[in-house]
Each structure stands twice: as structure tokens, then as C-alpha cells.
Design a protein around this motif. Structure first.
Motif, PDB file in Angstrom:
ATOM      1  N   PHE A  59      23.302  73.717  56.336  1.00  0.00           N
ATOM      2  CA  PHE A  59      21.916  73.394  55.985  1.00  0.00           C
ATOM      3  C   PHE A  59      21.787  73.048  54.506  1.00  0.00           C
ATOM      4  N   TYR A  60      22.560  73.711  53.671  1.00  0.00           N
ATOM      5  CA  TYR A  60      22.462  73.508  52.230  1.00  0.00           C
ATOM      6  C   TYR A  60      23.536  72.563  51.678  1.00  0.00           C
ATOM      7  N   ASP A  61      24.321  71.950  52.542  1.00  0.00           N
ATOM      8  CA  ASP A  61      25.449  71.139  52.097  1.00  0.00           C
ATOM      9  C   ASP A  61      25.093  69.659  52.094  1.00  0.00           C
ATOM     10  N   ALA A  62      25.159  69.036  50.919  1.00  0.00           N
ATOM     11  CA  ALA A  62      24.857  67.610  50.808  1.00  0.00           C
ATOM     12  C   ALA A  62      25.926  66.736  51.447  1.00  0.00           C
ATOM     13  N   ASP A  63      27.061  67.313  51.851  1.00  0.00           N
ATOM     14  CA  ASP A  63      28.062  66.540  52.584  1.00  0.00           C
ATOM     15  C   ASP A  63      27.532  66.063  53.926  1.00  0.00           C
ATOM     16  N   LEU A  64      26.405  66.600  54.379  1.00  0.00           N
ATOM     17  CA  LEU A  64      25.809  66.128  55.617  1.00  0.00           C
ATOM     18  C   LEU A  64      25.077  64.799  55.447  1.00  0.00           C
ATOM     19  N   SER A  65      25.057  64.263  54.239  1.00  0.00           N
ATOM     20  CA  SER A  65      24.551  62.911  54.017  1.00  0.00           C
ATOM     21  C   SER A  65      25.718  62.003  53.657  1.00  0.00           C
ATOM     22  N   ILE A  66      25.594  60.736  53.963  1.00  0.00           N
ATOM     23  CA  ILE A  66      26.704  59.803  53.843  1.00  0.00           C
ATOM     24  C   ILE A  66      27.216  59.690  52.418  1.00  0.00           C
ATOM     25  N   ASP A  67      26.315  59.805  51.427  1.00  0.00           N
ATOM     26  CA  ASP A  67      26.736  59.665  50.030  1.00  0.00           C
ATOM     27  C   ASP A  67      26.755  60.993  49.284  1.00  0.00           C
ATOM     28  N   GLY A  68      26.571  62.092  49.994  1.00  0.00           N
ATOM     29  CA  GLY A  68      26.650  63.400  49.365  1.00  0.00           C
ATOM     30  C   GLY A  68      25.503  63.741  48.440  1.00  0.00           C
ATOM     31  N   THR A  69      24.329  63.137  48.678  1.00  0.00           N
ATOM     32  CA  THR A  69      23.189  63.385  47.790  1.00  0.00           C
ATOM     33  C   THR A  69      22.055  64.164  48.446  1.00  0.00           C
ATOM     34  N   MET A  70      22.115  64.388  49.751  1.00  0.00           N
ATOM     35  CA  MET A  70      20.975  64.991  50.442  1.00  0.00           C
ATOM     36  C   MET A  70      21.455  66.014  51.459  1.00  0.00           C
ATOM     37  N   SER A  71      20.857  67.185  51.414  1.00  0.00           N
ATOM     38  CA  SER A  71      21.096  68.204  52.436  1.00  0.00           C
ATOM     39  C   SER A  71      19.824  68.409  53.242  1.00  0.00           C
ATOM     40  N   CYS A  72      19.907  69.209  54.276  1.00  0.00           N
ATOM     41  CA  CYS A  72      18.689  69.573  55.011  1.00  0.00           C
ATOM     42  C   CYS A  72      17.689  70.243  54.076  1.00  0.00           C
ATOM     43  N   ALA A  73      18.212  71.076  53.165  1.00  0.00           N
ATOM     44  CA  ALA A  73      17.354  71.817  52.244  1.00  0.00           C
ATOM     45  C   ALA A  73      16.690  70.925  51.205  1.00  0.00           C
ATOM     46  N   THR A  74      17.158  69.697  51.053  1.00  0.00           N
ATOM     47  CA  THR A  74      16.492  68.766  50.137  1.00  0.00           C
ATOM     48  C   THR A  74      15.048  68.551  50.554  1.00  0.00           C
ATOM     49  N   CYS A  75      14.833  68.462  51.857  1.00  0.00           N
ATOM     50  CA  CYS A  75      13.481  68.243  52.382  1.00  0.00           C
ATOM     51  C   CYS A  75      12.824  69.533  52.870  1.00  0.00           C
ATOM     52  N   HIS A  76      13.612  70.551  53.116  1.00  0.00           N
ATOM     53  CA  HIS A  76      13.074  71.813  53.629  1.00  0.00           C
ATOM     54  C   HIS A  76      13.391  72.919  52.624  1.00  0.00           C
ATOM     55  N   GLU A  77      12.508  73.087  51.651  1.00  0.00           N
ATOM     56  CA  GLU A  77      12.720  74.048  50.580  1.00  0.00           C
ATOM     57  C   GLU A  77      12.150  75.406  50.967  1.00  0.00           C
ATOM     58  N   GLN A  78      12.950  76.446  50.807  1.00  0.00           N
ATOM     59  CA  GLN A  78      12.504  77.777  51.200  1.00  0.00           C
ATOM     60  C   GLN A  78      11.234  78.187  50.483  1.00  0.00           C
ATOM     61  N   ARG A  79      11.140  77.941  49.190  1.00  0.00           N
ATOM     62  CA  ARG A  79       9.983  78.397  48.418  1.00  0.00           C
ATOM     63  C   ARG A  79       8.692  77.709  48.857  1.00  0.00           C
ATOM     64  N   ARG A  80       8.812  76.607  49.573  1.00  0.00           N
ATOM     65  CA  ARG A  80       7.636  75.913  50.102  1.00  0.00           C
ATOM     66  C   ARG A  80       7.475  76.154  51.600  1.00  0.00           C
TER      67      ARG A  80
END
Length: 336
Positions: A59-80
Motif C-alpha cells: 500500500f505504501y510502496d511507490a513501486d506499484l506505479s510504473i515510474d515509481g512515483t505513486m503509491s496507494c497512500a499517495t491518494c489515500h492519506e491516513q491523516r485525512r
């Protein structure tokens, strides 16, 4: 995040004939407040701590995006409350986002998991959409899913964690096991410890008189759609139109092609809503006040009543949930 393109084909096996195991047979320790039942779990994806820890790392790993810049947590922030502060979030290639990011709090209880497509019924199916979807492109792996599997399988840490999480398939690293691990972690994102909840459990929690009046207003005018303890009817897969149909994005109507469905969207949960601005399917309401005013049923409310509703919604903020270390960025390396 909606289902389109090749992600639909990838998800097909996870969408069909879904069977859920009774919560009572699970030995997983959910660590839930008293009186709260765990969400249903698919029989083919039983809960385990190893699977949850793997899902959290993914969930927190940007390797899940093709260029390594975005993780699931990029859009789903715990504090929000696992939402995002943007109206919509662009993808890795700059494609504009289609819709506002919805909360993941209590998503394991929902039977509809996107703003406008009732066909996405499981977290396993939904997890593949941002990774490999094309309308819009988010994380960018459409047509290159094998690259993602090879990327993860090439890391000793992930080989170990997939092995522990999925011994029944020899620790296979695939889009199926990636989706199952992400879904298992997301099922643990349970939020039922707000001041509202603690008062319901009989604890002495002080709230303002304005919030109490707002709760009465809410029950009278809002609770038919923002229903029950989830504050949504997404667990019943219902979609509603709150005002005139929206130009371009027709919500459910884009899927069914029915004129009667134009402008109908899934009811968002109001838990932790005070943390999750902006609001509505397109993020066009910058404040809760604005979002409330967009509802036809709120047109007759005065400013004081709207303020009371907002005050009540503030009692749905679960500080335990948004600070719980079990859901936060894991430490580098393998395991907990």
C-alpha cells in the motif's frame, strides 16, 4: 477510482461468484471495539497477519506505479481518513483524475466500491483498478502487469513476504496475490472509535449542544442515504442523485446507459468527513457547508442548521483511526 480498460479483464475472476466466509470462523485478531463485527472476508482470501503486513507494505510502496512515483497512500492519506486533499488526483503520466478520492475507512463492509460502477464488489477487484486501469490512467501498469510482478519478485524482501502470506501457491507474486494482500490490509481499516461511537457505547464523552441539535437534524433529513453505523448505504450498493445531473460525468448512467441513472453516485461515508475535504464525486465542494447545500433536501435549511450539521459531523472524526500505527507507513525492510 473506477474500473475500465484491461483492469476489468484482470478483475473478472475476482468479481464472479464471490463467496464470503462467516466472520465467526476467522481466527484473525481484528482488534475491534466491543460490539463491532468484522467485515465479511472472501473464502478464497482468508485473513492472516502475514497477508495484512504484506498488503500494508504494498500500500505504501511507490513501486506499484510504473515510474515509481505513486503509491496507494499517495491518494489515500491516513491523516485525512485515507482520502486526498485534491479535487481529483492526476495519474503518473499527468492524466487528470476522473473523480474525488473516497475514504477507505470501513470499505470492507461495502458492496459498491466506486462512485459509479456497481459491478466492483470486492476490494480484491477494486485494488487492480488504479494499478492497471486506463480510464483514467493512474498507476500506469495497463498491459505491463508482468513488469510489476517481476519487479516485486526480484526483491528478496517481497519473495519472503509473499511466501509467508501465500504458502498455498508457493509464494507466487502475481496480480492476483498483490490484489489479495492489498485487500486484506484494507479490510483492517475499520473506524468505529469516534466521539459519536464512544457515546453510543455509554462512555461519558462531552459534545456541544450544537452537535446534539445537528444529530437530530441529521437523523431527520440525511440518515436515509448516509445510513446506519457506516453512514452510507454503500453496504447495500445504492446510488443516488443529490441535485441536477452533472454534465459529462453521468455516474451510474455511464455504466448502465439508462437516463434515469444519470447523475447518480454511490453515497460516500461521512466517517472522518471533517478531515476529507473537498467533497462530492468531483471534489467541487470545498467545505462541508458547501456539500450540504448541494443536496436538494438541504435547500430549506438556515445557516445555523447547516452549522449544526457540520458540528455533528465533527463528532464522527476517529482520532484513533487516523493515528493508529498499524495503518501507517511501515518501517523499511521486511515484516512488521
Amino acid at each position: 477510482m473506477e474500473v475500465y480498460g484491461k483492469a476489468l479483464a484482470l478483475a473478472a475472476g475476482l468479481l464472479l461468484s464471490v463467496a464470503f466466509a462467516p466472520a465467526a470462523v476467522s481466527s484473525f485478531d481484528w482488534k475491534l471495539p466491543e460490539g463491532v463485527a468484522p467485515p465479511p472476508v472472501p473464502i478464497d482470501n482468508p485473513m492472516s497477519q502475514a497477508k495484512v503486513e504484506l498488503g500494508r507494505k504494498l500500500f505504501y510502496d511507490a513501486d506499484l506505479s510504473i515510474d515509481g512515483t505513486m503509491s496507494c497512500a499517495t491518494c489515500h492519506e491516513q491523516r485525512r481518513g485515507f482520502t486526498d486533499s485534491n479535487r481529483t488526483h492526476p495519474g503518473v503520466h499527468g492524466d487528470p483524475g476522473k473523480r474525488n478520492v473516497q475514504t477507505l475507512a470501513n470499505a470492507g463492509y461495502f458492496r459498491a466500491l466506486t462512485w459509479g460502477d456497481p459491478g466492483v464488489k470486492t476490494l480484491e477487484a477494486q485494488a487492480l483498478i488504479p494499478i492497471a486501469g486506463t480510464r483514467p490512467v493512474e498507476m500506469g501498469f495497463a498491459g505491463q502487469e508482468a513488469v510489476l510482478a517481476a519487479r516485486l519478485a526480484g526483491q528478496a524482501c517481497y519473495r519472503r513476504m509473499f511466501g509467508e502470506a501465500f504458502p498455498e501457491v508457493g509464494g507466487e507474486v502475481s496480480m492476483v496475490t498483490i490484489a489479495k494482500a492489498l485487500a486484506a490490509f484494507q479490510r483492517t481499516l475499520v473506524s468505529f472509535d469516534s466521539p459519536y461511537d464512544r457515546r453510543r457505547r455509554g462512555e461519558a464523552v462531552a459534545v456541544s449542544a450544537e452537535a446534539e441539535r445537528g444529530e437530530r437534524l441529521f437523523k431527520a433529513g440525511c440518515a436515509s442515504c448516509h445510513a446506519g453505523p457506516l453512514f452510507t448505504d454503500a453496504d447495500k450498493a445504492r446510488f443516488h442523485r443529490i441535485d441536477a445531473p452533472f454534465a459529462g460525468d453521468q455516474g451510474l448512467g455511464d455504466v448502465t446507459g439508462e437516463a434515469a441513472d444519470a447523475g447518480r453516485f454511490r453515497t460516500p461515508s461521512l466517517r472522518n468527513a471533517a478531515l476529507s475535504a473537498p467533497y462530492l464525486h468531483d471534489g467541487s465542494a470545498p467545505t462541508l457547508e458547501t456539500a450540504i447545500r448541494r443536496h436538494r433536501v438541504a435547500m430549506r435549511l438556515g445557516d445555523r442548521q447547516v452549522a449544526e450539521l457540520v458540528e455533528f459531523l465533527g463528532t464522527l472524526t476517529d482520532e484513533t483511526f487516523v493515528t493508529d500505527p498499524r495503518f501507517s507507513l511501515p518501517k523499511p525492510g521486511c515484516g512488521p
